[in-house]
Design an enzyme around this catalytic site. Sequence first.
Site, short mmCIF file in Angstrom:
data_model
loop_
_atom_site.label_atom_id
_atom_site.label_comp_id
_atom_site.label_asym_id
_atom_site.label_seq_id
_atom_site.Cartn_x
_atom_site.Cartn_y
_atom_site.Cartn_z
N SER A 1 31.57 46.41 44.84
CA SER A 1 31.98 45.55 43.71
C SER A 1 32.17 44.35 43.89
CB SER A 1 33.04 46.27 43.01
OG SER A 1 33.55 45.36 41.60
N PRO B 1 42.75 50.18 42.04
CA PRO B 1 42.61 48.88 42.76
C PRO B 1 43.81 48.08 43.19
CG PRO B 1 41.76 48.49 40.60
CD PRO B 1 42.20 49.87 40.71
#
Length: 637
Positions: free
Chosen positions: A544, A103
């Site tokens: 998320s 990420p």
Amino acid sequence: MPVLKREQATDTGDPSGLPKLPVPPLQQTLDMYLKCMSHLIPQDQLKKTKAIVEKFGAPGGTGEFLQKKLLERSEQKANWVYDYWLEDMYLSNRLALPVNSSPVMVFPTQNFRSQSDTLRFAAHLISGVLEYKSLIDGRALPVDYARGQLAGKPLCMDQYNKVFTSYRLPGPKMDTLVAQKSTVMPEPEHIIVACKNQFFVLDVVINFRRLNEKDLYTQLERIRKMADIEEERLPPIGLLTSDGRTQWAEARSVLIKDSTNRDSLDMIERCLCLVCLDEPSGTELTDTNRALLMLHGGGTDKNGGNRWYDKPMQFVIGADGCCGVVCEHSPFEGIVLVQCTEYLLRYMRGSPSKLVRAASMSELPAPRRLRWKCSPDIQTFLKASADKLQRVVKNLDMNVNKFTGYGKEFIKRQKMSPDAYVQVALQLTFYRCHGHLVPTYESASIRRFQEGRVDNIRSSTPEALAFVKAMASSSKITDAEKMDLLRTAIKAQTNYTIQAITGMAIDNHLLGLREIAKELKLEKPELFSDTTYATSIHFILSTSQVPTTEEMFCCYGPVVPNGYGACYNPQKEHMIFCVSSFRESAETSSDLFVKTLEGCLKDMQDLCIKCNTEAKPSDSTERMDGTTKVMKNGSKS
């Protein structure tokens, strides 16, 4: 992912006050598994799966035996699932790290007017990194306490200790997460600076003295000059780390045959972090383009080779102001990345740049360029890695959208959890785009337990399906009935969240049962060779919540070829959505998903306002008026 609050300082490395992760009751997990999948698979398949589950859970059967073994394991280990989870989620995954696994955090665009501005920013940031590392080393970080559902519990701080000390070593079948153990006399600390695809060692401690900002600036200036020397330039070895893990492991085994390469690899593998000084990308720095550049560097013709993806923290500082962090995900979760980067941004804002004292350049030993000996085999590997990265760049379809219709304050006024509300909105969006729901992943922190990482909240609940069908129905379902279904879906989502964060979700438990059977060299239980199980872990929607208090956002790629990555950051009056998919999939489109999501969020707001007249927006700006125009690149005009 629950938001965190911070309280008093405590020893960051001592998890002894925390309970162990429980092993959920077997029957509870099996019942929940069937409930989670019953509405997502054909009925004939469900019938077959029910029989398999019943056999697995029968008294005296395989399930009971494996459950007993898991309970024994939980007695012996601080966290019974940690090793299984780490291998399954990261280390055994053979996909390349950029886009698929790592990420990124994207900072606001910086306004650098000159090269010295860029280097000043880099020196200031490195000072902040060293300050933060000394807090970790001195066990002086305040303990995180949970917020959101079941707030107030202290959380395991173990992950912070790995931020600057670990390294993901590629292996032919499985990677290794290498954690350096601190010694009484640590070696001089250094960071690696990447510039023009070259790597330089920047010692941050010389003669037991930590370099101040002026010294760091001086050294960065020298590195910049060294990188400009054309005839000294070496091939972009960093590209190898962007390849599939097995390919990189193979290339690395060829590299280390030469002692020069071994020394260079050793310096990179033991460094604190990387600072990547990027060249201008030549693209308009919209939110979407900055996200793309952070995820893959723009490919080989831009800054794709100016990286070393195995290191947990790479701070990217682009000459054009495109800045952020690339994170190797195996040592820690997104929230640790958020806490670290927010500390750095506050540090840089709060402590003025200390470039006052002039240091004579001769006092400092020159930074060292890392050398590489490139055999024809390595050149072949480099070419293959470069081609692979170009395909990744072409394939990634990204849309970063700042939804300004309303934010979490409006949702809270409906007495709903903002996270659960957004998850239901994502289900509605997927249903409108595809006409059905799919197994969905939402990460849930289990840091309430020793060595806790995450489990999965399965957001595509039967209750969410009932709501999305009602919203799509042309029959006479009243708004009041739709509102009831929305509240029921949000309640189901909230309940699952509570189960997950208290260690009672199903994914880690099923993984543990599967892996302990493999460890005991038993035949694979039918439960895990059943098509339903394969479907259940093929997460077409991977989501998320990564909330921030600083102006920045997190994003990542999809986890399956026909899937979406959806990372969101709810703020008081707006929400940032980062949606990714792959262009090679005919099933997905990030732009369509985002456009549909905006419509779904508006429809859900309209429903809330109609049914809760007392909760109308406090001003006209909080309601979407349909005038927001989304441009092709995902930014707003």
